[in-house]
Design a protein around this motif. Structure first.
Motif, mmCIF file in Angstrom:
data_model
loop_
_atom_site.group_PDB
_atom_site.id
_atom_site.type_symbol
_atom_site.label_atom_id
_atom_site.label_comp_id
_atom_site.label_asym_id
_atom_site.label_seq_id
_atom_site.Cartn_x
_atom_site.Cartn_y
_atom_site.Cartn_z
ATOM 1 N N ALA A 275 0.822 -1.215 0.000
ATOM 2 C CA ALA A 275 0.000 0.000 0.000
ATOM 3 C C ALA A 275 0.854 1.263 0.000
ATOM 4 N N LEU A 276 2.100 1.139 0.470
ATOM 5 C CA LEU A 276 3.006 2.280 0.514
ATOM 6 C C LEU A 276 3.948 2.308 -0.690
ATOM 7 N N GLY A 277 3.646 1.493 -1.706
ATOM 8 C CA GLY A 277 4.375 1.580 -2.960
ATOM 9 C C GLY A 277 5.533 0.620 -3.130
ATOM 10 N N TYR A 278 5.808 -0.204 -2.128
ATOM 11 C CA TYR A 278 6.888 -1.181 -2.265
ATOM 12 C C TYR A 278 6.494 -2.298 -3.231
ATOM 13 N N LYS A 279 7.466 -2.843 -3.932
ATOM 14 C CA LYS A 279 7.265 -4.105 -4.650
ATOM 15 C C LYS A 279 7.506 -5.197 -3.625
ATOM 16 N N VAL A 280 6.516 -6.034 -3.394
ATOM 17 C CA VAL A 280 6.592 -7.040 -2.329
ATOM 18 C C VAL A 280 6.676 -8.433 -2.934
ATOM 19 N N GLU A 281 7.652 -9.199 -2.489
ATOM 20 C CA GLU A 281 7.774 -10.611 -2.864
ATOM 21 C C GLU A 281 7.385 -11.433 -1.641
ATOM 22 N N LYS A 282 6.253 -12.145 -1.755
ATOM 23 C CA LYS A 282 5.710 -12.899 -0.612
ATOM 24 C C LYS A 282 6.183 -14.354 -0.707
ATOM 25 N N MET A 283 6.960 -14.764 0.288
ATOM 26 C CA MET A 283 7.622 -16.069 0.253
ATOM 27 C C MET A 283 7.047 -17.015 1.305
ATOM 28 N N ASN A 284 6.738 -18.243 0.877
ATOM 29 C CA ASN A 284 6.365 -19.303 1.815
ATOM 30 C C ASN A 284 7.516 -20.307 1.833
ATOM 31 N N HIS A 285 8.301 -20.235 2.894
ATOM 32 C CA HIS A 285 9.495 -21.079 3.026
ATOM 33 C C HIS A 285 9.071 -22.400 3.689
ATOM 34 N N LEU A 286 8.493 -23.275 2.900
ATOM 35 C CA LEU A 286 7.912 -24.519 3.425
ATOM 36 C C LEU A 286 8.959 -25.389 4.127
ATOM 37 N N GLY A 287 8.536 -26.001 5.224
ATOM 38 C CA GLY A 287 9.385 -27.006 5.878
ATOM 39 C C GLY A 287 9.179 -28.336 5.166
ATOM 40 N N ASP A 288 9.976 -28.584 4.125
ATOM 41 C CA ASP A 288 9.763 -29.784 3.304
ATOM 42 C C ASP A 288 11.046 -30.578 3.126
ATOM 43 N N TRP A 289 11.957 -30.473 4.116
ATOM 44 C CA TRP A 289 13.230 -31.177 3.988
ATOM 45 C C TRP A 289 13.716 -31.562 5.364
ATOM 46 N N GLY A 290 14.445 -32.637 5.462
ATOM 47 C CA GLY A 290 14.983 -33.055 6.748
ATOM 48 C C GLY A 290 14.680 -34.517 7.040
ATOM 49 N N THR A 291 15.282 -35.025 8.116
ATOM 50 C CA THR A 291 15.163 -36.451 8.447
ATOM 51 C C THR A 291 13.728 -36.863 8.756
ATOM 52 N N GLN A 292 12.869 -35.883 9.140
ATOM 53 C CA GLN A 292 11.480 -36.263 9.451
ATOM 54 C C GLN A 292 10.778 -36.866 8.239
ATOM 55 N N GLU B 240 17.869 -37.389 -0.452
ATOM 56 C CA GLU B 240 18.943 -36.448 -0.788
ATOM 57 C C GLU B 240 19.700 -36.882 -2.044
ATOM 58 N N ASP B 241 19.823 -38.196 -2.227
ATOM 59 C CA ASP B 241 20.566 -38.734 -3.377
ATOM 60 C C ASP B 241 19.717 -38.828 -4.640
ATOM 61 N N GLY B 242 18.409 -38.464 -4.519
ATOM 62 C CA GLY B 242 17.543 -38.460 -5.702
ATOM 63 C C GLY B 242 16.940 -39.812 -6.047
ATOM 64 N N ASP B 243 16.885 -40.722 -5.079
ATOM 65 C CA ASP B 243 16.273 -42.036 -5.321
ATOM 66 C C ASP B 243 14.836 -41.861 -5.831
ATOM 67 N N GLU B 244 14.496 -42.565 -6.898
ATOM 68 C CA GLU B 244 13.211 -42.355 -7.587
ATOM 69 C C GLU B 244 12.009 -42.572 -6.674
ATOM 70 N N GLU B 245 12.018 -43.671 -5.919
ATOM 71 C CA GLU B 245 10.875 -43.972 -5.049
ATOM 72 C C GLU B 245 10.786 -42.963 -3.901
ATOM 73 N N ALA B 246 11.918 -42.630 -3.304
ATOM 74 C CA ALA B 246 11.920 -41.676 -2.185
ATOM 75 C C ALA B 246 11.403 -40.317 -2.643
ATOM 76 N N ILE C 237 22.501 -27.871 7.922
ATOM 77 C CA ILE C 237 21.421 -27.606 8.890
ATOM 78 C C ILE C 237 20.662 -26.356 8.457
ATOM 79 N N TYR C 238 19.716 -25.948 9.306
ATOM 80 C CA TYR C 238 18.859 -24.803 8.978
ATOM 81 C C TYR C 238 19.662 -23.575 8.574
ATOM 82 N N ALA C 239 20.736 -23.299 9.306
ATOM 83 C CA ALA C 239 21.508 -22.082 9.033
ATOM 84 C C ALA C 239 22.037 -22.079 7.601
ATOM 85 N N THR C 240 22.531 -23.231 7.147
ATOM 86 C CA THR C 240 23.068 -23.316 5.780
ATOM 87 C C THR C 240 21.980 -23.027 4.769
#
Length: 568
Positions: free
Chosen positions: A147-164, A218-224, A305-308
């Motif tokens: 509303a104040l004239g900024y170009k806004v990029e709205k990001m959804n940083h999904l939690g879609d990676w990790g040992t879980q 992580e290795d790109g296994d087809e089934e995984a 990890i998350y930081a990386t």
């Protein structure tokens, strides 16, 4: 108003507009003026006492056509110059402008970009009630910056990676039923996740199996990859339905997985800066000068990890969007994590790191409950929203059963009550939601603001029936001089500065509190003033004022992603 005074003062004071504006104050009471200019900070420059400086400035001001600036009178009170505006003239000027014109003079974001990361749920898990905080704080900030004239990029940083996800894959292959997952994806996947942890207490080898499946992913296994993508697709279908209910949208769904192939490059760049050190087999960046623990870049087993991933995402956003700001709307428990990430970026000599900001927020509970996904006892957001809509519908059936579009109105009121209750509090505060308090049509609630808007729209409908409209051309009228009308006009002209303050503090409660104050002012005005009088010019003047209030309430609610029904 401040801008009018600043422009006037530049004619008589050897200061620029930029230097004058921070000195302008709002008097504690309207009797003392509408705008005040203290002369304390000019004493050193002019080597005179502030009252003498004020008198000299006043003498010069009185030689200028004050009415050209909408000002009726300037009074000196000691070191202060108090400016009184011509209420009739200023009101008609303000009301003629309209909302778009009013905001056009406050486009502070012109030519600037801001990235806002918010919501960021974990896939294959339910939206819990506390997820609404990041989602709605982030969306309202994105709306306000836009509303104040900024170009806004709205990001959804999904939690879609990790040992879980390795654990979930292992659980699905052992106990899962594909048809059941298709029928009710998140409930089934959460149940499998809970079962995995229960079984792992007696069969610890399951944990190794989960790690093995994540390594395959992580290795790109087809089934995984196929199973993981399916989990993600089914989750997003559910999330999108919730986002639609909440009036929330994103420009980018880029989860942690998107950055999985970018982390080696990040590690290499840190190495090139000679910042990496080994610590117990892990690679870290020391942050002793910040007096905070080292930032772990790579664990001893070689995993990132998350930081990386957050470093990779920050570098990607800088490369793609060249933003002036990157806002991370994430709960306050992650404060140290973001302090570490931003510090590493600075040590890597990235100038954009100064524009990175963690927008921390407190917890939200509903009558003391918060819940945990791992234990399977979380409060589900979709169930909370459904119950809110049901409560709103019960109120409508009791008070106005013949209301048109009552199902849509119930959605607006029910969900609006939940969202407003969140956003009216400063984001860093913890919130305990109370059903009865949030659904009252009196007091500091979303329904109160929505009802005030609907009341004004009802007035405007009656006015149009009586051939009175909020004309584009608003004639100065004596009714604008009353204190109750002027208080409202004064509040209306402050709206753009409220939005600016919201972005300065990255706190949507600024808007919510303003809307509550404006509602209180209008309802006091409505109680004291008769709208439909014999004098048609007076009716037109009051309708113009009411119409501007309605537009402001609707605009403010929309910035909070809350709908404003025309009737309740």
């Amino acid at each position: 108003m401040k801008q009018h005074v600043v422009q006037l003062l530049t004619n008589v004071v050897e200061l620029t507009e930029t230097e004058i504006l921070p000195l302008i104050e709002t008097p504690p009471s309207r009797e003392q003026g509408d705008i005040a200019f203290p002369c304390f900070q000019l004493a050193k420059k002019f080597r005179q006492a502030p009252p003498q400086i004020a008198q000299q400035i006043l003498d010069k001001l009185n030689q200028l056509p004050l009415d050209d600036f909408g000002i009726k009178e300037v009074k000196q009170v000691g070191p202060y110059l108090n400016f009184f505006f011509d209420r009739k003239q200023y009101a008609s000027h303000l009301l003629e402008q309209g909302m778009e014109s009013l905001l056009s003079s406050t486009q502070i974001g012109e030519g600037k970009t801001v990235v806002v990361e918010y919501s960021s749920p974990n896939i294959a898990k339910h939206f819990q009630v506390y997820h609404i905080r990041s989602t709605m704080i982030g969306q309202s900030l994105a709306n306000t910056y836009a509303a104040l004239g900024y170009k806004v990029e709205k990001m959804n940083h999904l939690g879609d990676w990790g040992t879980q996800f390795g654990k979930l894959t292992a659980a699905f292959l052992k106990w899962g039923d594909e048809e059941k997952v298709k029928e009710n994806p998140l409930s089934e996947l959460v149940a499998l996740y809970v079962k995995f942890h229960e079984e792992a207490e007696n069969h610890p080898e399951l944990v190794d199996e989960g790690r093995m499946w994540f390594k395959k992913l992580e290795d790109g296994d087809e089934e995984a990859v196929r199973i993981w993508q399916w989990f993600k697709d089914e989750s997003l279908k559910v999330f999108e339905r919730l986002y639609s209910q909440l009036n929330v949208s994103f420009d980018h769904y880029l989860g942690e997985s998107f950055y999985s192939n970018k982390m080696d490059d990040v590690i290499q760049k840190i190495k090139e800066k000679d910042l990496l050190e080994e610590s117990d087999g892990a690679l870290v960046v020391r942050l002793d000068e910040q007096n905070i623990p080292p930032c772990i870049i790579q664990k001893s087993d070689g995993a990132s990890i998350y930081a990386t991933r957050d470093l990779a995402s920050a570098l990607y956003r800088e490369e793609q969007f060249h933003p002036d700001k990157i806002l991370y709307v994430v709960d306050q428990r992650q404060a140290l994590h973001f302090q570490q990430v931003f510090s590493v970026l600075k040590k890597m000599d990235y100038a954009f790191a100064d524009g990175c900001e963690h927008i921390a927020f407190g917890f939200m509970t509903i009558q003391g409950k918060i819940g945990s996904t791992r234990k399977g006892d979380g409060l589900l957001l979709d169930e909370v929203l459904d119950y809110a809509v049901e409560r709103a519908m019960n109120i409508i059936e009791e008070k106005n059963p013949n209301l048109e579009n009552k199902h849509e109105v119930a959605q607006a009121i029910g969900i609006g009550a939940i969202v407003f209750n969140d956003l009216k509090h400063h984001r860093t505060h913890n919130i305990d939601f109370n059903w009865d308090e949030a659904f009252t049509f009196e007091g500091k609630t979303g329904p109160y603001v929505q009802y005030t808007h609907a009341r004004i729209k009802s007035l405007l409908r009656r006015a149009s029936e009586e051939e009175a409209t909020a004309s584009q051309s608003v004639t100065p009228h004596p009714s604008y001089e009353s204190d109750v009308a002027w208080d409202m006009i004064y509040a209306l002209q402050q709206y753009p500065s409220v939005l600016v303050e919201t972005t300065k503090k990255n706190d949507p409660s600024q808007i919510a509190k303003y809307l509550l104050e404006l509602c209180q002012l209008f309802n006091r005005y409505y109680a004291q003033e008769r709208f439909f009088v014999e004098d048609k010019a007076e009716v037109q003047a009051k309708i113009a004022l009411a119409s501007h209030v309605a537009s402001t309430l609707k605009h403010g609610l929309e910035l909070l992603s809350i709908k404003a029904p025309d009737a309740i």
